[in-house]
Design an enzyme around this catalytic site. Sequence first.
Site, mmCIF file in Angstrom:
data_model
loop_
_atom_site.group_PDB
_atom_site.id
_atom_site.type_symbol
_atom_site.label_atom_id
_atom_site.label_comp_id
_atom_site.label_asym_id
_atom_site.label_seq_id
_atom_site.Cartn_x
_atom_site.Cartn_y
_atom_site.Cartn_z
ATOM 1 N N HIS A 166 12.724 -50.383 -0.794
ATOM 2 C CA HIS A 166 13.359 -51.180 0.374
ATOM 3 C C HIS A 166 14.413 -52.222 -0.571
ATOM 4 O O HIS A 166 14.126 -53.029 -1.157
ATOM 5 C CB HIS A 166 12.645 -52.012 0.991
ATOM 6 N N TYR A 197 16.008 -56.843 9.535
ATOM 7 C CA TYR A 197 16.152 -56.046 10.577
ATOM 8 C C TYR A 197 16.865 -56.712 11.888
ATOM 9 O O TYR A 197 17.048 -57.965 11.875
ATOM 10 C CB TYR A 197 14.449 -55.943 11.252
ATOM 11 N N ASP A 250 15.512 -48.613 8.925
ATOM 12 C CA ASP A 250 14.693 -48.940 9.768
ATOM 13 C C ASP A 250 15.362 -49.566 10.853
ATOM 14 O O ASP A 250 15.682 -50.932 10.714
ATOM 15 C CB ASP A 250 13.449 -49.913 9.257
ATOM 16 N N HIS A 252 13.614 -50.483 13.656
ATOM 17 C CA HIS A 252 12.478 -51.436 14.033
ATOM 18 C C HIS A 252 12.475 -51.650 15.635
ATOM 19 O O HIS A 252 12.280 -52.747 16.225
ATOM 20 C CB HIS A 252 12.540 -52.766 13.269
ATOM 21 N N GLU A 276 14.104 -44.647 10.979
ATOM 22 C CA GLU A 276 12.821 -44.869 11.107
ATOM 23 C C GLU A 276 12.676 -45.779 12.535
ATOM 24 O O GLU A 276 13.551 -46.842 12.914
ATOM 25 C CB GLU A 276 12.193 -45.928 10.074
ATOM 26 N N GLU A 302 5.110 -46.411 13.871
ATOM 27 C CA GLU A 302 4.573 -47.679 13.084
ATOM 28 C C GLU A 302 3.645 -48.621 14.214
ATOM 29 O O GLU A 302 2.674 -49.296 13.916
ATOM 30 C CB GLU A 302 5.726 -48.775 12.653
ATOM 31 N N ARG A 323 4.418 -41.811 11.212
ATOM 32 C CA ARG A 323 4.608 -42.862 10.538
ATOM 33 C C ARG A 323 3.656 -44.092 10.809
ATOM 34 O O ARG A 323 3.765 -44.970 10.837
ATOM 35 C CB ARG A 323 6.064 -43.742 10.571
ATOM 36 N N HIS A 352 2.549 -45.667 7.396
ATOM 37 C CA HIS A 352 3.089 -46.998 7.251
ATOM 38 C C HIS A 352 2.466 -47.707 6.117
ATOM 39 O O HIS A 352 1.213 -47.629 5.982
ATOM 40 C CB HIS A 352 2.757 -47.652 8.576
ATOM 41 N N GLU A 379 5.606 -45.150 2.203
ATOM 42 C CA GLU A 379 6.311 -46.147 2.035
ATOM 43 C C GLU A 379 5.366 -46.924 0.837
ATOM 44 O O GLU A 379 4.130 -46.844 0.921
ATOM 45 C CB GLU A 379 6.054 -47.085 3.352
#
Length: 449
Positions: A166, A197, A250, A252, A276, A302, A323, A352, A379
């Site tokens: 990340h 995010y 991501d 999110h 993602e 997720e 995921r 995840h 991840e």
Amino acid sequence: MNRRGFLQLTRGAMAAGAIAMLDRKNAAIAQTYSKATRGLPALKITKVKTIATCPQGGNYVVMKVETSEPGLYGVGSATLTTRGAAVITAANEFLAPFAVGRDPALIEDMWQTAYVSSYWRNGPILNGALCGLDEALWDIKAKRAGMPLYELLGGKSRFAIATYCHADGKTVEETSENVSKFVELGWKHVRIQLGGYGSPSLGTTPDFKGAGFGLPADGYQENQAYVAGTLKLFEHVRKVNGGSVELIHDMHERIEPIEAVNLVKALQQYRLFFAEDPLSPEQMGYFKMIREQCSTPIAMGELFSHPMEWTGLISDRLIDFIRVGFNHIGGITPGLKLARLAEAFGVRTAWHGPGNIDPINHAAQGHVDLTTPNFGIQEDVDLGWGKVIQEVFPGCPQMKKGYMYLNEAPGIGVDIDEKLAAKFPFKPFPAGTGFRFPIRKADGTQIRP
């Protein structure tokens, strides 16, 4: 036969193929275990307990299952970062008395029986407790067979587990510099964000703050600023870091569905490894619209905890990576089935795995990663676990040059030092990780993650 009938027949045949693959895999696992444990006495579960600990900022819940064989026990992850205390209650008051006296080798029967024992099922709390039990049972089975879990599941399909890390930054330049640092350390897959995010730092002072609406800690996100900033970020990183690094982003589930469609479409030019979680579980109907307009790979799951959330997305080929986390769906047992379902439809796994999930669950997912032919990516915890966590959880997976490595100890390979874990008590609610302050629009409307 008309087109609809042909498609229904094809889907049915592929689903039957997935079931047949799973049956063959289950038979192979049973045969391997039977050979390894021939002549050993029958086992019974004698005790089930939960261990709550918070080393280095993560509220973790572990279930320990002890057996009638002296010294033989298993550990499993029951971690749910925002509702750990509720999982502990479910495990201690319901699953522990359910499990004591049963044969730990009968994992499938115990999973199915426990799954329906509350009548109402699924959801991350019940699934979290079930995951703790399930992973502990697999740990026991592999320990008794005298082999790492991946060997019991069929053996390695790869030498190690490719991971993504990340990279974040307050500016596009800072994020790009962090990408370079990870690439120099050997990572080939990097998730990039701009200021976290939803890029909250790109927004102006929200109106709801001035009006005294909400709480002082409530966050703010300006959707258009986030979208524009994300496109600028990818343009810069591709220009500076080149086209060989595999990039992930991501979303999110934080922007409106039609905005997500447009962003995923606009990102296609930057050749993502995947986008993602673009949509919330309540808005999955928009995946068809995304698929019709672009070919950006999609990873989703997720927040999933129910099979009906992923079955259609996979069978209709609306996503490219699944995921979910094992601790949210009930453990290794459903994870193996999900991987086989995805394999039949060309969907890869990307479980995840953030740092707020304990090392036992990371290792459990890693054993499945090693054996799964349709593995995609895992991840990871950037640069590995901290010193304290590795002391509390002996046997942590190790991160090296973009890969995760498991140890070769029998079982899942990660244990917990109960005495040391007790020195790091759970953080209380809401000061710890049990409460998620809302993210709002300018007028104060809650943004649903």
